[in-house]
Design a protein around this motif. Structure first.
Motif, PDB file in Angstrom:
ATOM      1  N   VAL A 123     -40.729  -8.663  27.543  1.00 40.78           N
ATOM      2  CA  VAL A 123     -40.037  -9.291  26.768  1.00 40.78           C
ATOM      3  C   VAL A 123     -39.988 -10.786  27.311  1.00 40.78           C
ATOM      4  CG1 VAL A 123     -37.666  -8.523  25.957  1.00 40.78           C
ATOM      5  CG2 VAL A 123     -37.584  -9.336  28.399  1.00 40.78           C
ATOM      6  N   ALA A 124     -40.724 -11.052  28.508  1.00 38.27           N
ATOM      7  CA  ALA A 124     -41.402 -12.502  28.448  1.00 38.27           C
ATOM      8  C   ALA A 124     -42.574 -12.647  28.990  1.00 38.27           C
ATOM      9  CB  ALA A 124     -41.070 -12.421  30.436  1.00 38.27           C
ATOM     10  N   GLY A 125     -42.770 -11.812  28.191  1.00 37.33           N
ATOM     11  CA  GLY A 125     -44.305 -12.216  27.416  1.00 37.33           C
ATOM     12  C   GLY A 125     -45.638 -12.040  28.341  1.00 37.33           C
ATOM     13  N   PRO A 128     -49.064  -8.638  27.111  1.00 41.29           N
ATOM     14  CA  PRO A 128     -49.319  -8.341  25.740  1.00 41.29           C
ATOM     15  C   PRO A 128     -49.966  -7.376  24.697  1.00 41.29           C
ATOM     16  CG  PRO A 128     -50.378 -10.321  26.842  1.00 41.29           C
ATOM     17  CD  PRO A 128     -49.542 -10.053  27.320  1.00 41.29           C
ATOM     18  N   GLU A 258     -41.106 -18.410  35.401  1.00 39.05           N
ATOM     19  CA  GLU A 258     -41.893 -17.382  34.447  1.00 39.05           C
ATOM     20  C   GLU A 258     -41.186 -16.676  33.901  1.00 39.05           C
ATOM     21  OE1 GLU A 258     -44.897 -18.408  38.381  1.00 39.05           O
ATOM     22  OE2 GLU A 258     -42.689 -17.610  37.701  1.00 39.05           O
ATOM     23  N   LEU A 266     -32.706 -15.064  24.709  1.00 38.02           N
ATOM     24  CA  LEU A 266     -33.830 -15.853  23.336  1.00 38.02           C
ATOM     25  C   LEU A 266     -35.205 -14.852  22.888  1.00 38.02           C
ATOM     26  CD1 LEU A 266     -35.534 -18.327  26.106  1.00 38.02           C
ATOM     27  CD2 LEU A 266     -33.872 -18.938  24.218  1.00 38.02           C
ATOM     28  N   PRO A 268     -37.136 -12.320  21.458  1.00 41.26           N
ATOM     29  CA  PRO A 268     -38.945 -11.507  22.783  1.00 41.26           C
ATOM     30  C   PRO A 268     -39.478 -11.409  22.575  1.00 41.26           C
ATOM     31  CG  PRO A 268     -37.405  -9.612  20.934  1.00 41.26           C
ATOM     32  CD  PRO A 268     -36.779 -11.456  21.150  1.00 41.26           C
ATOM     33  N   GLN A 269     -40.613 -11.871  23.574  1.00 44.23           N
ATOM     34  CA  GLN A 269     -42.091 -12.926  23.894  1.00 44.23           C
ATOM     35  C   GLN A 269     -42.548 -11.517  23.593  1.00 44.23           C
ATOM     36  OE1 GLN A 269     -42.239 -16.038  23.086  1.00 44.23           O
ATOM     37  NE2 GLN A 269     -40.426 -15.649  22.638  1.00 44.23           N
ATOM     38  N   THR A 270     -42.999 -10.712  22.645  1.00 42.61           N
ATOM     39  CA  THR A 270     -43.706  -9.821  22.824  1.00 42.61           C
ATOM     40  C   THR A 270     -43.891  -9.024  20.886  1.00 42.61           C
ATOM     41  OG1 THR A 270     -43.998  -7.377  23.744  1.00 42.61           O
ATOM     42  CG2 THR A 270     -42.027  -7.380  23.575  1.00 42.61           C
ATOM     43  N   ASP A 271     -44.867  -8.263  20.715  1.00 42.21           N
ATOM     44  CA  ASP A 271     -45.000  -7.725  19.952  1.00 42.21           C
ATOM     45  C   ASP A 271     -45.209  -6.000  19.492  1.00 42.21           C
ATOM     46  OD1 ASP A 271     -46.005  -9.545  18.754  1.00 42.21           O
ATOM     47  OD2 ASP A 271     -47.459  -9.876  19.026  1.00 42.21           O
ATOM     48  N   TYR A 300     -34.280  -8.919  15.574  1.00 46.53           N
ATOM     49  CA  TYR A 300     -35.215  -9.901  15.625  1.00 46.53           C
ATOM     50  C   TYR A 300     -36.121  -8.988  14.648  1.00 46.53           C
ATOM     51  CZ  TYR A 300     -33.644 -12.726  18.697  1.00 46.53           C
ATOM     52  OH  TYR A 300     -33.067 -13.635  19.735  1.00 46.53           O
TER      53      TYR A 300
END
Length: 337
Positions: A123-125, A128, A258, A266, A268-271, A300
């Motif tokens: 989720v923090a990216g 990837p 980081e 926030l 999530p910074q993931t696909d 989301y």
């Protein structure tokens, strides 16, 4: 099967490794990374059952990699946090597998604190290249029983004045006064079996009898085998997870810019697509843990993720159970496929 150890250096210099497990024929599908929980090691996925999850993956054609991150009992004991694993260990493990295989992407099967810390990375990216994640037991929302929550608030500060670690191996040999006192207490309060490591693991990680599995789901060989699979877990972890349980979701422990302060504040910074698994009778982390995390991600991206609550299973018997190859692994393989 042939196992090769591939060392890698985490982002802060800590020495970790990967166990690459190969079958008799070359894999026909891409790499899958398996990530263990706290106080165990990569070998926890290789229980002596007719077919364990490693064997099931290899039979299905996958290229299997097991990560020994800094919580592994095969590595140097250390006062680790989930933050360190999320920032330093898992991204480097993914990077190493991709470099070793030449693959463009990877899938992952993650368990317990390997799951919480890996989901923090996701989720923090920070990972990837991971496209599918199978998460077992707990991820972004740790939920325990009221009694376990009380124990988690009271016990670690008191125990921390006497030791930096809790060690399931005290169930075999208790060196020193405090370990002997703990062992004596467990002997009086845990009468569910004659396996000292089993009983100490139940005491360390919750309030169940047992906590980490249902005895009826384990064959005798696995119940004996697990004596070698549990050892030290640092109080630094219990300090962090206590705060997360009280908050209802994962929080950053250290000042790493980081990582976010809260891992659910926030988007999530993931696909990656996440398949959440939970044993319906898990006495370590309640199934609500995974239900809440599924609902969080589903909000989301509705309909993209999935949730499996497995009847009559607990925490680790999802992987170690004598019938898991029939009850659980087909569902996991379907998610990877």
């Amino acid at each position: 099967m042939r196992t090769t150890t591939i060392p890698f250096i985490a982002g802060d210099g800590f020495e970790c490794n990967l166990q690459h497990v190969e079958g008799n024929s070359s894999p026909t599908r891409g790499p899958v990374l398996l990530v263990h929980g706290a106080g165990v090691r990569a070998n926890i996925f290789r229980a002596p059952v007719e077919q364990n999850v490693v064997g099931a993956l290899i039979e299905a054609g996958y290229d299997v990699w097991l990560e020994n991150w800094r919580a592994s009992i095969d590595l140097k004991p250390n006062q680790w946090t989930l933050d360190q694993a999320a920032l330093y260990d898992h991204p480097k493990a993914v990077e190493t597998v991709l470099a070793q295989t030449g693959a463009e992407t990877i899938q992952a099967i993650i368990h317990c604190q390997g799951s919480t810390s890996f989901m923090m990375s996701a989720v923090a990216g920070l990972v990837p290249k991971v496209t599918t994640i199978i998460s077992n037991a707990v991820s972004l929302h740790p939920v325990v029983s009221p009694l376990a929550s009380l124990k988690g608030r009271v016990a670690p500060p008191m125990v921390g004045m006497l030791t930096k670690y809790l060690d399931a191996q005290w169930g075999r040999r208790a060196p020193g006064i405090f370990p002997k006192l703990i062992s004596a207490y467990i002997g009086l309060t845990h009468r569910e079996c004659d396996n000292g490591v089993c009983k100490h693991s139940s005491f360390i990680y919750g309030t169940g009898k047992p906590t980490l599995w249902r005895h009826e789901n384990l064959n005798p060989e696995t119940h004996e085998w697990l004596k070698d699979e549990f050892a030290k877990c640092p109080l630094s972890f219990f300090k962090q997870i206590r705060k997360c349980i009280m908050a209802g979701h994962l929080l950053r422990e250290q000042n790493f810019i980081e990582l976010p302060d809260s891992f659910v504040a926030l988007p999530p910074q993931t696909d990656a697509r996440v398949a959440f698994f939970a044993g319906e009778k898990n006495d370590c982390f309640k199934p609500e843990s995974q239900i809440k995390s599924y609902n969080y991600l589903n909000a989301y991206r509705p309909g993209f993720h999935s949730l499996h609550v497995i009847p009559e299973y607990g925490h680790l018997d999802i992987f170690m159970g004598k019938n898991a190859a029939k009850d659980v692994f087909p569902k996991m393989l379907a998610e990877l496929d």
